[in-house]
Design an enzyme around this catalytic site. Sequence first.
Site, PDB file in Angstrom:
ATOM      1  N   SER A   1       0.841  -1.192   0.000  1.00 37.03           N
ATOM      2  CA  SER A   1       0.000   0.000   0.000  1.00 37.03           C
ATOM      3  C   SER A   1       0.878   1.244   0.000  1.00 37.03           C
ATOM      4  CB  SER A   1      -0.904   0.009   1.237  1.00 37.03           C
ATOM      5  OG  SER A   1      -1.514   1.273   1.418  1.00 37.03           O
ATOM      6  N   SER A   2       0.368   2.309  -0.597  1.00 34.36           N
ATOM      7  CA  SER A   2       1.116   3.564  -0.623  1.00 34.36           C
ATOM      8  C   SER A   2       1.232   4.210   0.751  1.00 34.36           C
ATOM      9  CB  SER A   2       0.455   4.550  -1.586  1.00 34.36           C
ATOM     10  OG  SER A   2      -0.881   4.818  -1.200  1.00 34.36           O
ATOM     11  N   CYS A   3       0.468   3.717   1.746  1.00 31.93           N
ATOM     12  CA  CYS A   3       0.539   4.312   3.091  1.00 31.93           C
ATOM     13  C   CYS A   3       1.835   3.943   3.810  1.00 31.93           C
ATOM     14  CB  CYS A   3      -0.665   3.899   3.931  1.00 31.93           C
ATOM     15  SG  CYS A   3      -0.612   2.196   4.485  1.00 31.93           S
TER      16      CYS A   3
ATOM     17  N   TYR B   1      -1.368  -0.150  10.312  1.00 30.68           N
ATOM     18  CA  TYR B   1      -1.479  -0.840   9.028  1.00 30.68           C
ATOM     19  C   TYR B   1      -0.200  -0.651   8.208  1.00 30.68           C
ATOM     20  CZ  TYR B   1      -3.188  -1.944   4.319  1.00 30.68           C
ATOM     21  OH  TYR B   1      -3.344  -2.475   3.059  1.00 30.68           O
TER      22      TYR B   1
ATOM     23  N   LYS C   1       2.548  -3.432   6.687  1.00 36.79           N
ATOM     24  CA  LYS C   1       2.889  -3.552   5.270  1.00 36.79           C
ATOM     25  C   LYS C   1       4.390  -3.361   5.026  1.00 36.79           C
ATOM     26  CE  LYS C   1      -0.891  -4.770   3.465  1.00 36.79           C
ATOM     27  NZ  LYS C   1      -0.955  -6.094   2.789  1.00 36.79           N
TER      28      LYS C   1
ATOM     29  N   HIS D   1     -12.950   2.946   2.038  1.00 37.58           N
ATOM     30  CA  HIS D   1     -12.059   4.025   1.624  1.00 37.58           C
ATOM     31  C   HIS D   1     -12.868   5.174   1.022  1.00 37.58           C
ATOM     32  CE1 HIS D   1      -9.005   0.700   1.720  1.00 37.58           C
ATOM     33  NE2 HIS D   1      -8.325   1.663   2.298  1.00 37.58           N
TER      34      HIS D   1
END
Length: 318
Positions: free
Chosen positions: A103-105, A132, A136, A175
């Site tokens: 994920s880009s987070c 989260y 990741k 989201h």
Amino acid sequence: MRVYVAGHRGMAGSSITRKLELRGVEVLKRSRAELDLCDQHAVGQFLHTERPDAVVLAAAKVGGIHANNTYPAEFIYENLMIECNVVNQAFAAGIHRLLLLGSSCIYPRAATQPIREEALLTGELEPTNEPYAVAKIAGIKLCESYNRQYGTDYRCIMPTNLYGPGDNFHPENSHVLPALLRRFHEATAARREEVVIWGTGKPRREFLHVDDMAEASLFVMDLSNEKYSAHTQPMLSHINVGWGEDIAIGDLAKLIADIVGYNGRIRFDTSKPDGTPRKLMDVSRLSRMGWRASIPLEDGIRQTYRWFLENHTCLREA
């Protein structure tokens, strides 16, 4: 060829599954009721018995700002367990090809935009989804460590915000894009004069249609070791996947309102958090490899809304 897609019922996993099956690939599927990925013994038994040629790890516990703030323990625990069990047991079963969806987070809240892969671990994470993100990041490092120590071919892609058919349209835990689609749809049906949106509307986000993500996933899996290695490093194995352009949440809301046909007011609740101010991925590395996304945002949202209209009566509520 046989590929196990973990999370085949989710939005990302189902799109990858469809693409693989169109190629004539045998896709191994197990629902959560059939295989709990948090159960190490069960995962090991399954992978040792089936021994697929490759694994796509698309299973994850996901959600928006509200869900991440409400369930931080579940978000970090379940995602860590899923990644550790699937990666380790794949290796133990002799499966040396694996693709992990991140994920880009994972990137710092204040990362220079657009965000390059090298920005990983260079600053503080966004507090609203830190658990989260930490999980990741651990998944990336897990794959890197097995590659470095054992010579496996475990690859990681970091998609930007995904949307499309099969998305979660829960009114609180989804989201931003699917949440707005549902909110404007219900407001139109109920003829409400106003729709309230969290935050200022100023943060900018990048969105990628899930079918583009699936194509990128198979593209990365298909790359030869030589071509993949030419664009990565042993300690920088992840690749950004995105559209390459972003949009302000306020403008996204107006676009979705137009697509749905909502004519009322849009009000921004500035007492609610915005999250990361901007999150745009640098996708130049994947572009140099030879792949770019092809589904424009407006076209993708219209397609997603049609899917929602055909399926909204049976969408999950939790």
